[in-house]
Design a protein around this motif. Structure first.
Motif, mmCIF file in Angstrom:
data_model
loop_
_atom_site.group_PDB
_atom_site.id
_atom_site.type_symbol
_atom_site.label_atom_id
_atom_site.label_comp_id
_atom_site.label_asym_id
_atom_site.label_seq_id
_atom_site.Cartn_x
_atom_site.Cartn_y
_atom_site.Cartn_z
ATOM 1 N N ALA A 14 7.320 2.490 -9.781
ATOM 2 C CA ALA A 14 8.184 3.678 -9.641
ATOM 3 C C ALA A 14 7.665 4.550 -8.491
ATOM 4 N N THR A 15 6.349 4.695 -8.415
ATOM 5 C CA THR A 15 5.764 5.499 -7.331
ATOM 6 C C THR A 15 5.976 4.815 -5.977
ATOM 7 N N ALA A 16 5.697 3.509 -5.922
ATOM 8 C CA ALA A 16 5.819 2.768 -4.658
ATOM 9 C C ALA A 16 7.264 2.772 -4.147
ATOM 10 N N LEU A 65 -10.600 7.400 -5.458
ATOM 11 C CA LEU A 65 -9.584 6.899 -6.395
ATOM 12 C C LEU A 65 -8.890 8.045 -7.117
ATOM 13 N N ASP A 66 -7.571 7.954 -7.188
ATOM 14 C CA ASP A 66 -6.759 8.898 -7.966
ATOM 15 C C ASP A 66 -5.728 8.051 -8.697
ATOM 16 N N PHE A 67 -5.833 8.013 -10.012
ATOM 17 C CA PHE A 67 -4.930 7.155 -10.783
ATOM 18 C C PHE A 67 -3.761 7.927 -11.392
ATOM 19 N N GLY A 68 -3.393 9.017 -10.727
ATOM 20 C CA GLY A 68 -2.265 9.833 -11.202
ATOM 21 C C GLY A 68 -0.962 9.053 -11.293
ATOM 22 N N ALA A 69 -0.820 8.014 -10.454
ATOM 23 C CA ALA A 69 0.442 7.265 -10.421
ATOM 24 C C ALA A 69 0.415 6.029 -11.309
ATOM 25 N N PHE A 70 -0.675 5.815 -12.015
ATOM 26 C CA PHE A 70 -0.889 4.518 -12.665
ATOM 27 C C PHE A 70 -1.556 4.630 -14.029
ATOM 28 N N THR A 80 9.799 6.627 -14.737
ATOM 29 C CA THR A 80 10.515 7.347 -13.680
ATOM 30 C C THR A 80 9.533 8.185 -12.874
ATOM 31 N N SER A 81 9.653 8.092 -11.548
ATOM 32 C CA SER A 81 8.917 9.004 -10.665
ATOM 33 C C SER A 81 9.941 9.934 -10.046
ATOM 34 N N GLY A 82 9.707 11.240 -10.138
ATOM 35 C CA GLY A 82 10.694 12.176 -9.602
ATOM 36 C C GLY A 82 10.038 13.295 -8.814
ATOM 37 N N ALA A 126 5.271 -0.908 -14.142
ATOM 38 C CA ALA A 126 6.422 0.002 -14.038
ATOM 39 C C ALA A 126 5.989 1.334 -13.415
ATOM 40 N N ASP A 127 4.826 1.837 -13.820
ATOM 41 C CA ASP A 127 4.323 3.118 -13.316
ATOM 42 C C ASP A 127 4.020 3.028 -11.813
ATOM 43 N N ALA A 128 3.260 2.004 -11.436
ATOM 44 C CA ALA A 128 2.903 1.834 -10.018
ATOM 45 C C ALA A 128 4.157 1.593 -9.181
ATOM 46 N N HIS A 139 6.671 18.133 -2.752
ATOM 47 C CA HIS A 139 6.429 17.497 -4.051
ATOM 48 C C HIS A 139 5.207 16.590 -3.981
ATOM 49 N N HIS A 140 4.867 15.987 -5.103
ATOM 50 C CA HIS A 140 3.556 15.365 -5.297
ATOM 51 C C HIS A 140 3.460 13.874 -4.970
ATOM 52 N N ILE A 141 4.560 13.258 -4.549
ATOM 53 C CA ILE A 141 4.467 11.820 -4.248
ATOM 54 C C ILE A 141 4.324 11.665 -2.733
ATOM 55 N N ILE A 142 3.130 11.247 -2.340
ATOM 56 C CA ILE A 142 2.750 11.278 -0.927
ATOM 57 C C ILE A 142 2.989 9.912 -0.288
ATOM 58 N N ASP A 143 3.585 9.941 0.899
ATOM 59 C CA ASP A 143 3.732 8.703 1.665
ATOM 60 C C ASP A 143 2.405 8.459 2.384
ATOM 61 N N PRO A 144 1.671 7.393 1.996
ATOM 62 C CA PRO A 144 0.340 7.193 2.576
ATOM 63 C C PRO A 144 0.385 6.908 4.082
ATOM 64 N N ARG A 145 1.583 6.610 4.626
ATOM 65 C CA ARG A 145 1.688 6.340 6.070
ATOM 66 C C ARG A 145 1.764 7.632 6.877
ATOM 67 N N LEU A 185 -6.510 12.805 0.103
ATOM 68 C CA LEU A 185 -5.241 13.359 0.568
ATOM 69 C C LEU A 185 -4.555 14.150 -0.556
ATOM 70 N N ILE A 186 -4.602 13.591 -1.763
ATOM 71 C CA ILE A 186 -3.990 14.278 -2.913
ATOM 72 C C ILE A 186 -4.731 15.611 -3.155
ATOM 73 N N ASP A 187 -6.058 15.558 -3.026
ATOM 74 C CA ASP A 187 -6.845 16.794 -3.187
ATOM 75 C C ASP A 187 -6.422 17.825 -2.145
ATOM 76 N N HIS A 203 0.800 -1.229 0.000
ATOM 77 C CA HIS A 203 0.000 0.000 0.000
ATOM 78 C C HIS A 203 0.834 1.280 0.000
ATOM 79 N N LEU A 204 2.107 1.166 -0.422
ATOM 80 C CA LEU A 204 2.888 2.399 -0.621
ATOM 81 C C LEU A 204 2.443 3.049 -1.928
ATOM 82 N N PHE A 205 2.110 2.220 -2.910
ATOM 83 C CA PHE A 205 1.330 2.699 -4.061
ATOM 84 C C PHE A 205 -0.119 2.548 -3.622
ATOM 85 N N ASN A 206 -0.778 3.662 -3.415
ATOM 86 C CA ASN A 206 -2.141 3.596 -2.883
ATOM 87 C C ASN A 206 -3.060 4.580 -3.609
ATOM 88 N N PRO A 207 -3.671 4.116 -4.716
ATOM 89 C CA PRO A 207 -4.534 5.041 -5.469
ATOM 90 C C PRO A 207 -5.849 5.365 -4.763
HETATM 91 P P1 AMP Z 1 3.959 9.271 -10.413
HETATM 92 O O1 AMP Z 1 4.519 10.473 -11.081
HETATM 93 O O2 AMP Z 1 3.620 8.139 -11.334
HETATM 94 O O3 AMP Z 1 4.822 8.800 -9.276
HETATM 95 O O4 AMP Z 1 2.532 9.664 -9.810
HETATM 96 C C1 AMP Z 1 2.365 10.721 -8.900
HETATM 97 C C2 AMP Z 1 0.889 11.081 -8.819
HETATM 98 O O5 AMP Z 1 0.186 9.981 -8.243
HETATM 99 C C3 AMP Z 1 0.601 12.268 -7.904
HETATM 100 O O6 AMP Z 1 0.498 13.474 -8.652
HETATM 101 C C4 AMP Z 1 -0.729 11.887 -7.256
HETATM 102 O O7 AMP Z 1 -1.814 12.198 -8.108
HETATM 103 C C5 AMP Z 1 -0.641 10.387 -7.152
HETATM 104 N N1 AMP Z 1 0.018 9.880 -5.932
HETATM 105 C C6 AMP Z 1 0.843 10.533 -5.062
HETATM 106 N N2 AMP Z 1 1.301 9.708 -4.104
HETATM 107 C C7 AMP Z 1 0.757 8.492 -4.376
HETATM 108 C C8 AMP Z 1 0.862 7.209 -3.744
HETATM 109 N N3 AMP Z 1 1.626 6.997 -2.669
HETATM 110 N N4 AMP Z 1 0.162 6.191 -4.306
HETATM 111 C C9 AMP Z 1 -0.610 6.363 -5.400
HETATM 112 N N5 AMP Z 1 -0.751 7.546 -6.030
HETATM 113 C C10 AMP Z 1 -0.060 8.600 -5.526
#
Ligand code: AMP
Ligand code: MG
Length: 352
Positions: free
Chosen positions: A293-295, A175-180, A246-248, A289-291, A262-268, A124-126, A115-119
């Protein structure tokens, strides 16, 4: 923020250079087109078919992306928006087909990533404002809001799928599929390209890509982005069927009172993940690969290896905040690093 245009240039140049050097007697033409989707420029390069066939394929893929963009947008109205509204009611409902498979697949990956990748953390993203295309000027949410959202513990396992019916046991899940979504969409588009008889192509969405086939049996050469967001850190050769994502921390961010978020949130913790600058993953399937990289970005320098094993990922490169490169031996053997004198920390072997 770095423009998409700037980020794409080195990748395209490398791909083209690889193709030009591959042709001695007879060069194969790369038919390249570019369009906008998912808020980024998509580059489609096709080799080995006629111009007419490539043009027809490109038009179909562009249409696919326009439809996917509409269907999976986290904050515009559309099928995903409707699913999110129905989730909040706690009742069972029929999921639109454009979202069903995405939920199923991302749930599996979320479980594998612990659940480190947690759509499911859409609220929280909002709250962080990262659903906006340009978050600069935002400020962090109040700590009490983050605490409240964390207490709601939204997870993909709260979603019960029964055939095409969905119910959430947690009404606070969004659901937010920004990472996937980009990875999942690229996989669908590659399937479609193959159905149209295209066997050699690269579909590149803002530097994240999937390649199939190879031009004249030579590998594609792909640049891996530098964690600064500018230029290339390394290059890697790809042939057959592989995705590089790549997630950066440079992609979406804002600065408030001198601190950058930055936009990558630690769900913990509910806050931007710390310790990582960027993670690059190579995997056959773009969605994984997408999920991943975020996880792995969230997992950080100390835990990426364990999560990569659980997700079945074989090639990882993580650049930490101090600039040290962490990777597994198989990744190292594939990389051509552009900078000398880099500090490299090798992990044990990942599952081969
Ligand atoms: P990425 O660039 O593929 O790593 O995706 C980042 C985007 O995914 C962010 O802009 C958020 O919309 C969303 N996001 C942020 N943190 C997470 C997370 N831990 N799990 C799933 N989605 C996330
Ligand atoms: Mg991702």
């Amino acid at each position: 923020m770095i423009s998409v245009q700037k980020r794409l240039t080195p990748i395209l140049l490398l791909i083209l250079a690889a193709l030009i050097t591959s042709g001695c007697e007879q060069q194969e033409e790369v038919i390249a087109t570019r369009f906008l989707a998912f808020g980024t420029l998509i580059d489609l390069s096709i080799v080995g078919v006629s111009k007419e066939q490539a043009a027809a394929a490109t038009a179909a893929i562009e249409k696919d992306f326009a439809q996917m963009h509409k269907a999976w947008h986290a904050w515009d109205p559309g099928p995903l928006g409707r699913v999110n509204r129905l989730i909040a009611t706690g009742t069972s409902f029929v999921v639109p087909p454009s979202v069903l498979e995405m939920i199923r697949h991302s749930k599996q990956l979320a479980i594998e990533s612990e659940h480190l990748f947690n759509p499911a953390i859409g609220h929280l993203i909002d709250a962080w404002g990262f659903h906006s295309d340009d978050p600069e000027g935002h400020k962090p949410p109040h700590p009490e809001i983050i605490d409240q959202l964390l207490r709601q513990k939204p997870r993909m396992t709260d979603l019960e799928l029964d055939g095409i019916n969905l119910r959430s046991s947690n009404p606070n899940l969004k659901l937010d599929f920004g990472a996937f979504g980009k990875g999942f969409g690229i996989d669908l588009a590659i399937d479609h390209l193959r159905q149209m008889g295209i066997e050699n192509a690269i579909l590149n969405a803002g530097g994240d890509l999937r390649a199939i086939g190879s031009p004249r049996n030579r590998p594609w050469r792909i640049a891996i982005r530098h964690p600064s967001g500018k230029g290339a850190l390394a290059s890697v050769e790809v042939s057959g069927d592989e995705s590089i994502f790549t997630s950066g921390d440079y992609e979406r961010k804002f600065t408030w009172k001198g601190k950058t978020y930055h936009h990558i949130i630690d769900p913990r913790t509910g806050y931007p993940a710390r310790g990582t600058s960027s993670v690059t993953v190579i995997h056959p399937e773009a969605a994984t690969a997408d999920a991943a990289a975020t996880a792995l970005f969230v997992a950080g320098p100390d835990n990426w290896y364990n999560i990569a094993r659980k997700m079945g990922v074989k090639y990882v490169l993580l650049v930490d905040k101090t600039g040290t490169i962490h990777m597994n031996p198989a990744m190292q053997t594939r990389l051509k690093l552009d900078e000398k004198k880099l500090k490299i920390q090798l992990s044990p072997v990942l599952a081969e």
